[in-house]
Design an enzyme around this catalytic site. Structure first.
Site, PDB file in Angstrom:
ATOM      1  N   LYS A 105      24.372  95.440 -19.501  1.00  0.00           N
ATOM      2  CA  LYS A 105      24.226  94.675 -20.734  1.00  0.00           C
ATOM      3  C   LYS A 105      23.190  93.564 -20.623  1.00  0.00           C
ATOM      4  CE  LYS A 105      26.264  95.462 -23.804  1.00  0.00           C
ATOM      5  NZ  LYS A 105      26.072  96.463 -24.858  1.00  0.00           N
ATOM      6  N   GLY A 137      20.496  88.291 -15.378  1.00  0.00           N
ATOM      7  CA  GLY A 137      20.240  86.854 -15.342  1.00  0.00           C
ATOM      8  C   GLY A 137      19.832  86.395 -13.965  1.00  0.00           C
ATOM      9  N   VAL A 176      25.254  91.816 -15.703  1.00  0.00           N
ATOM     10  CA  VAL A 176      26.527  91.936 -16.409  1.00  0.00           C
ATOM     11  C   VAL A 176      26.641  93.364 -16.941  1.00  0.00           C
ATOM     12  CG1 VAL A 176      27.954  91.119 -18.321  1.00  0.00           C
ATOM     13  CG2 VAL A 176      26.561  89.494 -17.032  1.00  0.00           C
ATOM     14  N   LYS A 183      30.649  91.023 -14.083  1.00  0.00           N
ATOM     15  CA  LYS A 183      29.471  90.257 -13.707  1.00  0.00           C
ATOM     16  C   LYS A 183      29.263  90.426 -12.211  1.00  0.00           C
ATOM     17  CE  LYS A 183      27.470  85.593 -14.006  1.00  0.00           C
ATOM     18  NZ  LYS A 183      27.705  84.206 -14.448  1.00  0.00           N
ATOM     19  N   ASP A 203      24.861  74.167 -17.563  1.00  0.00           N
ATOM     20  CA  ASP A 203      23.894  75.194 -17.983  1.00  0.00           C
ATOM     21  C   ASP A 203      24.275  75.712 -19.363  1.00  0.00           C
ATOM     22  OD1 ASP A 203      21.658  76.811 -17.830  1.00  0.00           O
ATOM     23  OD2 ASP A 203      22.661  78.407 -16.726  1.00  0.00           O
TER      24      ASP A 203
END
Length: 515
Positions: free
Chosen positions: A200, A203, A208, A232, A342
């Site tokens: 999906k 990062g 993920v 994740k 973040d």
């Protein structure tokens, strides 16, 4: 990884790999279903690899249209290609059969085996037999040892400082009852593994995946409402971020409507089909959100004003819950305050009813007592960094880090305003832009953000049409308060929550305040 086998050839599935693929992850799939040709011929699976210096490297995997050469082959036995003797090729006709492959010398006299000087046919036969059997035997023994090691790692608990790190099902004992209520599984059938279905996002810390829960080697039945989860996967060198996120998720009293629901975590050893030395992989398993992140949603959808208020209130409630300290209650230990560090649209997930869930705690800080950090690196996404972070402030207390989250919250609210059609539906929304994208583009550096945010003290533009409606003007005022240059002047998350809640539940709230 769960890999099914024996799928009929009408739905032949193969592993896919191309070492030269440099496209986005969605364009480089890991598996595929092979189509039938127009003339009715079926495909096969294939693998191309090299074997040099005792290292096997896969070059290509996928569907093979010359199925006549591969039909009725249930295992992928390969030969060297004539065009390039350093390449090996094999094909087969069962689903996932190209996951396991080995070399088989040709029988047509073109073998590239080393020749012998004796000329004895019997000796040659023995050599060929040994050439085939010895690697096969080594492969079988190595595969057996790998499976035993994986089984041991999966069932043995991990320890850190003498305490269990994760249990068999990847859940913290303290939150076992909560996690069971999330998964809604029969207590007699606990999840054993996960089938990764679709990548999906990718990062800084890893990837993920959308995944399916496997129970006792059987996929959960279709009537199970929680068979799909999000996995994740942290890279091998990101164990610290994985441990940090796991520690946040397993804090007492963290569970909240606007915090991403946690299911479990796993520390795994991953191997290739030919069992190279295993390498560690770290998983966090959470509830899956089909709509994805707030940033993804805003790219393709506009917001009605009541939808904006709902998301804004949920974000403020989630940040309030993170930031506040909760005393011990009803047998649960104290929850310390947490700074996210973040916060951005990509780290807010949306349920199907647009309820926001704050996620991604890899950089979060858990505060004990009144500690002050004397040294704090510039972490997070520089676009959403507060001026004091960009300027490299020396020390940060818990309250100052909360105000840094609120600065980012103001930018997130601005992005939502830019995609809102207004109180009466008469505002033309902008094309989706990230905060400061007009000023510094899509990939700003620290220096770019320091120039804009610290030296020029600029902020994204508040459009005049947003100020026409009284309630929408209050949201704009809130945004400007959140990104104030003076951190002490920024409102707390609880203040934003109360303000948006009143605007949402009392349409004439601005007039009441002005009177």
């Amino acid at each position: 990884m769960y890999v099914p086998s024996g799928t009929p050839n009408s739905e032949l599935r193969c592993l896919v790999y191309n070492e030269t693929c440099n496209k986005p992850e969605s364009a480089c799939p890991l598996r595929t279903t092979c189509p039938k040709d127009s003339d009715g011929k079926e495909h096969s699976c294939f693998t191309v690899w090299t074997n040099s210096s005792n290292q096997i490297v896969v070059k290509l995997q996928g569907c093979f249209d010359k199925s006549n050469e591969c039909l009725d082959k249930h295992r992928c036995f390969g030969q060297r290609t004539r065009a390039n003797q350093s390449l090996y090729f094999c094909c087969c006709s069962d689903s996932w059969c190209n996951a396991n492959y080995t070399y088989l010398p040709p029988e047509d006299g073109t073998s590239t085996l080393p020749s012998t000087d004796t000329g004895d046919l019997h000796t040659r036969s023995l050599l060929i037999g040994a050439y085939i059997m010895v690697p096969t035997l080594i492969f079988v023994i190595a595969a057996f040892l790998c499976l035993k090691w994986i089984h041991y790692r999966k069932n043995a608990p991990s320890y850190r400082n003498g305490h269990p790190l994760i249990n068999h099902h990847g859940d913290s004992d303290e939150h076992e009852s909560f996690n069971k209520s999330l998964i809604h599984l029969d207590t007699k059938v606990q999840p054993r593994s996960y089938e990764l279905l679709e990548l999906k996002s990718r990062g800084r810390f890893g990837t993920v995946w959308k995944a399916r829960v496997i129970c006792d080697n059987n996929i959960i039945s279709d009537d199970s409402v929680e068979k799909i989860v999000a996995v994740k996967k942290f890279a091998s060198n990101e164990s610290g971020s994985w441990l940090n996120e796991k520690q946040v998720f397993t804090l007492p009293q963290l569970q909240h409507e606007n915090i991403l629901p946690y299911i479990g975590c796993e520390e795994k050893l991953t191997t290739s089909p030919i069992c190279h030395p295993p390498f560690p992989e770290y998983w966090i398993i959470t509830e899956y959100h089909e709509l994805g992140s707030l940033g993804d949603y805003l790219k393709t959808n506009t917001l009605k004003f009541d939808q904006l208020l709902k998301i804004a209130e949920g974000i403020a409630r989630g940040l309030t819950h993170l930031h506040e300290e909760l005393p011990a209650n009803k047998g649960l230990k104290r929850k310390p305050p947490i700074a996210h560090r973040d916060f951005k649209p990509r780290n807010v997930l949306l349920r199907s009813d647009l309820t926001p869930r704050i996620a991604d705690f890899g950089l979060s800080l858990i505060f004990e007592n009144d500690q002050v950090l004397k040294k704090l690196g510039q972490v997070g996404t520089c676009r959403y960094m507060a001026p004091e972070v960009l300027e490299g402030a020396i020390s940060f207390s818990c309250d100052s880090l909360k105000r840094i989250d609120m600065y980012a919250c103001g930018l997130v609210l601005w992005e939502m305003l830019s995609r809102c059609i207004g109180e009466d539906g008469d505002i033309e929304p902008q094309n989706y832009l990230q905060a400061f994208e007009e000023e510094v583009g899509q990939n700003p550096s620290y220096e770019d953000m320091q120039e804009i945010s610290c030296q020029q003290k600029k902020r994204p533009i508040i459009r005049k049409e947003w100020l026409k409606g009284q309630r929408m003007k209050m949201i704009c005022d809130t945004v400007e308060e959140c990104w104030d240059q003076d951190a002490e002047a920024r409102p707390s998350a609880s203040c934003i929550m109360e303000r948006v809640s009143n605007i949402r539940r009392t349409p004439d709230f601005p007039m009441i305040m002005s009177s």
